[in-house]
Design a protein around this motif. Structure first.
Motif, PDB file in Angstrom:
ATOM      1  N   PRO A   1      -2.833 -16.982  -9.027  1.00  0.00           N
ATOM      2  CA  PRO A   1      -2.960 -15.541  -9.016  1.00  0.00           C
ATOM      3  C   PRO A   1      -4.321 -15.086  -8.492  1.00  0.00           C
ATOM      4  CG  PRO A   1      -3.350 -16.324 -11.240  1.00  0.00           C
ATOM      5  CD  PRO A   1      -2.980 -17.533 -10.396  1.00  0.00           C
ATOM      6  N   LEU A   2      -4.344 -13.832  -8.068  1.00  0.00           N
ATOM      7  CA  LEU A   2      -5.595 -13.179  -7.684  1.00  0.00           C
ATOM      8  C   LEU A   2      -6.164 -12.549  -8.946  1.00  0.00           C
ATOM      9  CD1 LEU A   2      -7.533 -12.065  -5.454  1.00  0.00           C
ATOM     10  CD2 LEU A   2      -6.048 -10.050  -5.383  1.00  0.00           C
ATOM     11  N   GLY A   3      -7.297 -13.019  -9.385  1.00  0.00           N
ATOM     12  CA  GLY A   3      -7.937 -12.462 -10.577  1.00  0.00           C
ATOM     13  C   GLY A   3      -8.562 -11.120 -10.280  1.00  0.00           C
ATOM     14  N   THR A   4      -8.412 -10.183 -11.220  1.00  0.00           N
ATOM     15  CA  THR A   4      -8.946  -8.843 -11.013  1.00  0.00           C
ATOM     16  C   THR A   4      -9.242  -8.162 -12.343  1.00  0.00           C
ATOM     17  OG1 THR A   4      -8.566  -6.708  -9.939  1.00  0.00           O
ATOM     18  CG2 THR A   4      -6.640  -7.781 -10.901  1.00  0.00           C
ATOM     19  N   PHE A   5     -10.184  -7.250 -12.315  1.00  0.00           N
ATOM     20  CA  PHE A   5     -10.432  -6.356 -13.441  1.00  0.00           C
ATOM     21  C   PHE A   5      -9.747  -5.009 -13.205  1.00  0.00           C
ATOM     22  CE2 PHE A   5     -14.265  -9.113 -13.742  1.00  0.00           C
ATOM     23  CZ  PHE A   5     -14.043  -9.599 -15.025  1.00  0.00           C
ATOM     24  N   ASP A   6      -9.208  -4.800 -12.017  1.00  0.00           N
ATOM     25  CA  ASP A   6      -8.582  -3.538 -11.621  1.00  0.00           C
ATOM     26  C   ASP A   6      -7.224  -3.406 -12.309  1.00  0.00           C
ATOM     27  OD1 ASP A   6      -6.935  -1.676 -10.149  1.00  0.00           O
ATOM     28  OD2 ASP A   6      -8.350  -1.798  -8.490  1.00  0.00           O
ATOM     29  N   ARG A   7      -7.095  -2.422 -13.175  1.00  0.00           N
ATOM     30  CA  ARG A   7      -5.845  -2.243 -13.939  1.00  0.00           C
ATOM     31  C   ARG A   7      -4.650  -1.961 -13.043  1.00  0.00           C
ATOM     32  NH1 ARG A   7      -8.653   1.477 -18.448  1.00  0.00           N
ATOM     33  NH2 ARG A   7      -9.582  -0.227 -19.641  1.00  0.00           N
ATOM     34  N   GLY A   8      -4.865  -1.139 -12.025  1.00  0.00           N
ATOM     35  CA  GLY A   8      -3.769  -0.823 -11.116  1.00  0.00           C
ATOM     36  C   GLY A   8      -3.307  -2.034 -10.332  1.00  0.00           C
TER      37      GLY A   8
ATOM     38  N   GLN B   1      -3.696 -11.422 -11.779  1.00  0.00           N
ATOM     39  CA  GLN B   1      -3.950 -11.651 -13.198  1.00  0.00           C
ATOM     40  C   GLN B   1      -5.131 -10.811 -13.608  1.00  0.00           C
ATOM     41  OE1 GLN B   1      -4.418 -15.758 -14.357  1.00  0.00           O
ATOM     42  NE2 GLN B   1      -5.426 -15.197 -16.269  1.00  0.00           N
ATOM     43  N   ARG B   2      -4.902  -9.935 -14.580  1.00  0.00           N
ATOM     44  CA  ARG B   2      -5.982  -9.101 -15.086  1.00  0.00           C
ATOM     45  C   ARG B   2      -6.852  -9.920 -16.011  1.00  0.00           C
ATOM     46  NH1 ARG B   2      -5.902  -3.983 -19.011  1.00  0.00           N
ATOM     47  NH2 ARG B   2      -8.112  -3.468 -18.785  1.00  0.00           N
TER      48      ARG B   2
ATOM     49  N   PHE C   1       0.830  -1.200   0.000  1.00  0.00           N
ATOM     50  CA  PHE C   1       0.000   0.000   0.000  1.00  0.00           C
ATOM     51  C   PHE C   1       0.870   1.256   0.000  1.00  0.00           C
ATOM     52  CE2 PHE C   1      -2.589   3.041   2.682  1.00  0.00           C
ATOM     53  CZ  PHE C   1      -3.537   3.335   1.710  1.00  0.00           C
ATOM     54  N   ARG C   2       1.909   1.246   0.808  1.00  0.00           N
ATOM     55  CA  ARG C   2       2.808   2.399   0.869  1.00  0.00           C
ATOM     56  C   ARG C   2       3.587   2.586  -0.431  1.00  0.00           C
ATOM     57  NH1 ARG C   2       4.649   1.861   7.110  1.00  0.00           N
ATOM     58  NH2 ARG C   2       3.378   3.589   7.885  1.00  0.00           N
ATOM     59  N   SER C   3       3.876   1.483  -1.112  1.00  0.00           N
ATOM     60  CA  SER C   3       4.657   1.584  -2.346  1.00  0.00           C
ATOM     61  C   SER C   3       3.821   2.045  -3.533  1.00  0.00           C
ATOM     62  CB  SER C   3       5.311   0.237  -2.675  1.00  0.00           C
ATOM     63  OG  SER C   3       4.344  -0.689  -3.147  1.00  0.00           O
ATOM     64  N   GLY C   4       2.526   1.879  -3.450  1.00  0.00           N
ATOM     65  CA  GLY C   4       1.645   2.284  -4.538  1.00  0.00           C
ATOM     66  C   GLY C   4       0.359   2.845  -3.996  1.00  0.00           C
ATOM     67  N   PRO C   5       0.384   4.110  -3.538  1.00  0.00           N
ATOM     68  CA  PRO C   5      -0.793   4.666  -2.873  1.00  0.00           C
ATOM     69  C   PRO C   5      -2.054   4.695  -3.742  1.00  0.00           C
ATOM     70  CG  PRO C   5       1.005   6.275  -2.954  1.00  0.00           C
ATOM     71  CD  PRO C   5       1.504   5.026  -3.578  1.00  0.00           C
ATOM     72  N   ALA C   6      -1.905   4.491  -5.045  1.00  0.00           N
ATOM     73  CA  ALA C   6      -3.097   4.421  -5.890  1.00  0.00           C
ATOM     74  C   ALA C   6      -3.863   3.127  -5.625  1.00  0.00           C
ATOM     75  CB  ALA C   6      -2.714   4.517  -7.361  1.00  0.00           C
ATOM     76  N   LEU C   7      -3.171   2.156  -5.055  1.00  0.00           N
ATOM     77  CA  LEU C   7      -3.824   0.898  -4.692  1.00  0.00           C
ATOM     78  C   LEU C   7      -4.585   1.103  -3.388  1.00  0.00           C
ATOM     79  CD1 LEU C   7      -0.872  -1.601  -5.245  1.00  0.00           C
ATOM     80  CD2 LEU C   7      -2.863  -1.271  -6.729  1.00  0.00           C
ATOM     81  N   GLY C   8      -5.736   0.485  -3.287  1.00  0.00           N
ATOM     82  CA  GLY C   8      -6.463   0.519  -2.027  1.00  0.00           C
ATOM     83  C   GLY C   8      -5.876  -0.490  -1.061  1.00  0.00           C
ATOM     84  N   PHE C   9      -5.931  -0.182   0.221  1.00  0.00           N
ATOM     85  CA  PHE C   9      -5.392  -1.115   1.206  1.00  0.00           C
ATOM     86  C   PHE C   9      -6.118  -2.451   1.160  1.00  0.00           C
ATOM     87  CE2 PHE C   9      -5.365  -3.142   5.375  1.00  0.00           C
ATOM     88  CZ  PHE C   9      -4.001  -3.397   5.480  1.00  0.00           C
ATOM     89  N   SER C  10      -7.426  -2.436   0.969  1.00  0.00           N
ATOM     90  CA  SER C  10      -8.182  -3.698   0.936  1.00  0.00           C
ATOM     91  C   SER C  10      -7.709  -4.590  -0.206  1.00  0.00           C
ATOM     92  CB  SER C  10      -9.677  -3.433   0.814  1.00  0.00           C
ATOM     93  OG  SER C  10     -10.152  -2.814   1.978  1.00  0.00           O
ATOM     94  N   ASP C  11      -7.405  -3.989  -1.363  1.00  0.00           N
ATOM     95  CA  ASP C  11      -6.870  -4.774  -2.479  1.00  0.00           C
ATOM     96  C   ASP C  11      -5.522  -5.380  -2.101  1.00  0.00           C
ATOM     97  OD1 ASP C  11      -9.024  -4.267  -4.154  1.00  0.00           O
ATOM     98  OD2 ASP C  11      -8.075  -2.508  -5.052  1.00  0.00           O
TER      99      ASP C  11
END
Length: 126
Positions: free
Chosen positions: A109-116, A124-125, A85-95
């Motif tokens: 992998p954790l599947g996601t639609f979230d580009r960030g 894995q997007r 979270f600290r390394s990429g503040p655009a990421l949400g902590f919950s993610d």
């Protein structure tokens, strides 16, 4: 060991209601367990209700991790999520927390639609 809910964490972090803060602190003095769900909800409350910055939220999570009377569920995963979270503040902590819990459990992998989030190793997007 006792456990705490989101409201207890928010009182300990913000201290915005002196009576409830004192009750919360007295309750955890004997030791208390913090479920990751309560932590994730508390982070959401800090951002959505208290308009806290990512830096302020990171500080609050660190304070909870270091709290002498609190035991966080999967503290190692919470710590790794905090680092991410600290390394990429655009990421949400919950993610970050979901990813680190999945990593700890060996479910990647954790599947996601979230580009960030999809830019982080272990995802894995779709």
């Amino acid at each position: 060991m006792r456990a705490v809910d989101t409201n207890i964490l928010v009182r300990i972090i913000t201290g915005d209601d002196p009576r409830q803060t004192a009750s919360a602190e007295a309750f955890v003095e004997k030791g208390a367990w913090v479920p990751v769900l309560a932590l994730a909800e508390a982070v959401w409350v800090l951002a959505a209700v208290y308009d806290r910055s990512a830096s302020s939220i990171a500080g609050a999570i660190e304070m909870l991790l270091d709290h002498e009377h609190l035991t966080l569920q999967d503290a190692d995963a919470v710590g790794a999520a905090l680092d991410l979270f600290r390394s990429g503040p655009a990421l949400g902590f919950s993610d970050c927390l979901m990813l680190e819990l999945a990593r700890k459990a060996g479910h990647l992998p954790l599947g996601t639609f979230d580009r960030g989030l999809a830019r982080v190793e272990g995802t894995q997007r779709l």
